[in-house]
Design a protein around this motif. Structure first.
Motif, mmCIF file in Angstrom:
data_model
loop_
_atom_site.group_PDB
_atom_site.id
_atom_site.type_symbol
_atom_site.label_atom_id
_atom_site.label_comp_id
_atom_site.label_asym_id
_atom_site.label_seq_id
_atom_site.Cartn_x
_atom_site.Cartn_y
_atom_site.Cartn_z
ATOM 1 N N ALA A 72 34.776 19.303 60.281
ATOM 2 C CA ALA A 72 34.670 19.387 58.824
ATOM 3 C C ALA A 72 33.234 19.647 58.388
ATOM 4 O O ALA A 72 32.975 20.473 57.501
ATOM 5 C CB ALA A 72 35.193 18.093 58.201
ATOM 6 N N LEU A 73 32.279 18.970 59.022
ATOM 7 C CA LEU A 73 30.882 19.115 58.597
ATOM 8 C C LEU A 73 30.272 20.441 59.038
ATOM 9 O O LEU A 73 29.367 20.957 58.390
ATOM 10 C CB LEU A 73 30.058 17.939 59.111
ATOM 11 N N ASN A 74 30.764 20.981 60.135
ATOM 12 C CA ASN A 74 30.317 22.324 60.516
ATOM 13 C C ASN A 74 30.683 23.330 59.423
ATOM 14 O O ASN A 74 29.914 24.239 59.114
ATOM 15 C CB ASN A 74 30.948 22.743 61.840
ATOM 16 N N LYS A 75 31.859 23.151 58.847
ATOM 17 C CA LYS A 75 32.295 24.023 57.755
ATOM 18 C C LYS A 75 31.504 23.740 56.480
ATOM 19 O O LYS A 75 31.051 24.657 55.788
ATOM 20 C CB LYS A 75 33.793 23.804 57.506
ATOM 21 N N LEU A 76 31.322 22.455 56.157
ATOM 22 C CA LEU A 76 30.607 22.086 54.943
ATOM 23 C C LEU A 76 29.149 22.516 54.986
ATOM 24 O O LEU A 76 28.558 22.850 53.956
ATOM 25 C CB LEU A 76 30.704 20.568 54.746
ATOM 26 N N TYR A 77 28.567 22.526 56.164
ATOM 27 C CA TYR A 77 27.161 22.911 56.344
ATOM 28 C C TYR A 77 26.906 24.316 55.780
ATOM 29 O O TYR A 77 25.819 24.606 55.277
ATOM 30 C CB TYR A 77 26.810 22.859 57.826
ATOM 31 N N GLU A 78 27.927 25.172 55.853
ATOM 32 C CA GLU A 78 27.778 26.553 55.365
ATOM 33 C C GLU A 78 27.466 26.590 53.869
ATOM 34 O O GLU A 78 26.865 27.561 53.382
ATOM 35 C CB GLU A 78 29.064 27.344 55.625
ATOM 36 N N THR A 79 27.864 25.561 53.120
ATOM 37 C CA THR A 79 27.683 25.571 51.664
ATOM 38 C C THR A 79 26.332 25.028 51.227
ATOM 39 O O THR A 79 25.988 25.109 50.051
ATOM 40 C CB THR A 79 28.776 24.716 50.986
ATOM 41 N N LEU A 80 25.562 24.454 52.148
ATOM 42 C CA LEU A 80 24.303 23.818 51.770
ATOM 43 C C LEU A 80 23.241 24.855 51.431
ATOM 44 O O LEU A 80 23.214 25.955 51.977
ATOM 45 C CB LEU A 80 23.803 22.931 52.908
ATOM 46 N N SER A 81 22.342 24.456 50.550
ATOM 47 C CA SER A 81 21.194 25.311 50.235
ATOM 48 C C SER A 81 20.221 25.286 51.412
ATOM 49 O O SER A 81 20.294 24.394 52.267
ATOM 50 C CB SER A 81 20.489 24.792 48.976
ATOM 51 N N PRO A 82 19.296 26.247 51.473
ATOM 52 C CA PRO A 82 18.313 26.229 52.561
ATOM 53 C C PRO A 82 17.535 24.912 52.646
ATOM 54 O O PRO A 82 17.280 24.411 53.745
ATOM 55 C CB PRO A 82 17.388 27.402 52.210
ATOM 56 N N THR A 83 17.187 24.336 51.490
ATOM 57 C CA THR A 83 16.456 23.067 51.496
ATOM 58 C C THR A 83 17.319 21.950 52.060
ATOM 59 O O THR A 83 16.851 21.109 52.848
ATOM 60 C CB THR A 83 16.003 22.702 50.071
ATOM 61 N N GLU A 84 18.583 21.909 51.663
ATOM 62 C CA GLU A 84 19.490 20.879 52.162
ATOM 63 C C GLU A 84 19.717 21.032 53.664
ATOM 64 O O GLU A 84 19.778 20.030 54.397
ATOM 65 C CB GLU A 84 20.822 20.951 51.417
ATOM 66 N N LYS A 85 19.832 22.257 54.125
ATOM 67 C CA LYS A 85 20.002 22.484 55.567
ATOM 68 C C LYS A 85 18.787 21.986 56.346
ATOM 69 O O LYS A 85 18.929 21.419 57.433
ATOM 70 C CB LYS A 85 20.242 23.970 55.843
ATOM 71 N N ARG A 86 17.593 22.176 55.782
ATOM 72 C CA ARG A 86 16.381 21.700 56.463
ATOM 73 C C ARG A 86 16.389 20.175 56.577
ATOM 74 O O ARG A 86 15.973 19.615 57.606
ATOM 75 C CB ARG A 86 15.131 22.179 55.716
ATOM 76 N N ILE A 87 16.866 19.483 55.521
ATOM 77 C CA ILE A 87 16.925 18.025 55.581
ATOM 78 C C ILE A 87 17.929 17.566 56.630
ATOM 79 O O ILE A 87 17.648 16.666 57.431
ATOM 80 C CB ILE A 87 17.298 17.448 54.198
ATOM 81 N N VAL A 88 19.099 18.194 56.648
ATOM 82 C CA VAL A 88 20.114 17.828 57.639
ATOM 83 C C VAL A 88 19.601 18.104 59.052
ATOM 84 O O VAL A 88 19.766 17.276 59.964
ATOM 85 C CB VAL A 88 21.428 18.596 57.383
ATOM 86 N N ASP A 89 18.958 19.245 59.245
ATOM 87 C CA ASP A 89 18.405 19.588 60.562
ATOM 88 C C ASP A 89 17.313 18.599 60.970
ATOM 89 O O ASP A 89 17.167 18.266 62.156
ATOM 90 C CB ASP A 89 17.835 21.010 60.540
ATOM 91 N N LYS A 90 16.555 18.119 59.985
ATOM 92 C CA LYS A 90 15.505 17.133 60.255
ATOM 93 C C LYS A 90 16.110 15.842 60.804
ATOM 94 O O LYS A 90 15.592 15.254 61.760
ATOM 95 C CB LYS A 90 14.731 16.860 58.956
ATOM 96 N N PHE A 91 17.223 15.420 60.242
ATOM 97 C CA PHE A 91 17.885 14.212 60.733
ATOM 98 C C PHE A 91 18.581 14.449 62.066
ATOM 99 O O PHE A 91 18.648 13.546 62.906
ATOM 100 C CB PHE A 91 18.876 13.694 59.696
ATOM 101 N N LYS A 92 19.073 15.649 62.260
ATOM 102 C CA LYS A 92 19.691 15.962 63.546
ATOM 103 C C LYS A 92 18.669 15.851 64.671
ATOM 104 O O LYS A 92 18.995 15.415 65.783
ATOM 105 C CB LYS A 92 20.290 17.366 63.511
ATOM 106 N N SER A 93 17.424 16.217 64.382
ATOM 107 C CA SER A 93 16.357 16.150 65.388
ATOM 108 C C SER A 93 15.774 14.748 65.516
ATOM 109 O O SER A 93 15.519 14.266 66.623
ATOM 110 C CB SER A 93 15.241 17.135 65.033
ATOM 111 N N ASN A 94 15.545 14.079 64.383
ATOM 112 C CA ASN A 94 14.856 12.785 64.399
ATOM 113 C C ASN A 94 15.787 11.586 64.487
ATOM 114 O O ASN A 94 15.344 10.481 64.749
ATOM 115 C CB ASN A 94 13.980 12.665 63.146
#
Length: 268
Positions: A72-94
């Protein structure tokens, strides 16, 4: 809406559709031959019992439904803005980030990213003070305890994502507790039911979900649930043509076989 006994017969159609990937409510409504309002209520029941996953954030006008949260979240990720994607990616890494290490803008944006990031309030092992901590959704309770406090107990947890981090409960606290009528009502309200109306001792008619569907809610505080506890709810299910939720602290539950989604256990 049709009799709730038909809910179980729709399950295979929904799961068949979702086995091909995440879907939106319009797709599911078409597949099961219901309107979107009926479909939303049906999916809420399946999501509440853990049979499917439903996102909090919407993809357009609909949540994303899938057989697993990752899909579900892989699909929802497509709707995020570039800024929101950067925040999610930041948590995925940290994995885990303290609130003080985030900017005010990031903390604000996290309010709309609760599918991806969980928030807990914990005791800092160095200062002894409570601090807000944010964690990536894939981390388990043990992961958070290990990374945050290096094995020490998280003293207090509050969570506004989809997983829950709970404090350790002592043996004495896990014993069955007596509740009065006010405690029962507060417990029902705290579990997202509204307008509880008492039907008998420990049994209420309450409203559930965005469409305020009437459901039976029973509060049963004991160490184990048996078929006898479930049988007393059947009359209400037949009379009201709905389903039941049992709020309980029981560590053992038996006798649910054959009830499908008609009776749902909510552990507290």
């Amino acid at each position: 809406m049709d009799d709730f006994s038909s809910l179980e017969s729709l399950r295979s159609k929904i799961e068949s559709l979702l086995s091909r990937g995440p879907a939106l409510i319009g797709d599911i409504a078409e597949a099961i031959g219901k309107d979107t309002t009926q479909t939303s209520v049906i999916l809420d029941y399946y999501a509440s019992s853990g049979k499917i996953f439903k996102t909090i954030r919407k993809y357009g006008l609909s949540p994303v439904y899938a057989l697993s949260k990752d899909l579900a979240l892989n699909k929802l990720y497509e709707t995020l803005s570039p800024t929101e994607k950067r925040i999610v990616d930041k948590f995925k890494s940290n994995r885990i980030i303290k609130g003080d290490d985030l900017s005010p803008a990031e903390r604000y944006m996290l309010q709309s990213l609760t599918d991806f990031v969980n928030k807990v309030t914990a005791v800092d092992r160095d200062t002894g003070k409570q601090v807000d901590v944010y964690s990536y959704y894939q981390l388990s309770e043990e992961d958070i305890k290990r990374e945050l406090n290096k094995g020490q107990e998280v003293e207090q947890a509050k969570q506004y994502g989809s997983k829950e981090v709970k404090p350790k409960v002592s043996r004495s606290a896990s014993r069955p507790a007596k509740v009065d009528n006010e405690d029962e009502v507060n417990l029902i309200l705290s579990n997202n039911f509204t307008s509880p109306e008492k039907l008998s001792k420990g049994v209420y008619l309450a409203l559930y979900g965005p469409h305020n569907v009437p459901v039976i809610v029973a509060v049963i505080m004991k160490s184990s649930l048996t078929k006898k506890d479930l049988l007393k709810l059947l009359g209400y299910l037949t009379e009201k043509k709905t389903i039941a939720f049992i709020l309980t602290n029981a560590s053992k539950v038996s006798g649910l076989e054959g009830y499908g989604s008609s009776i749902n256990i909510v552990k507290i």
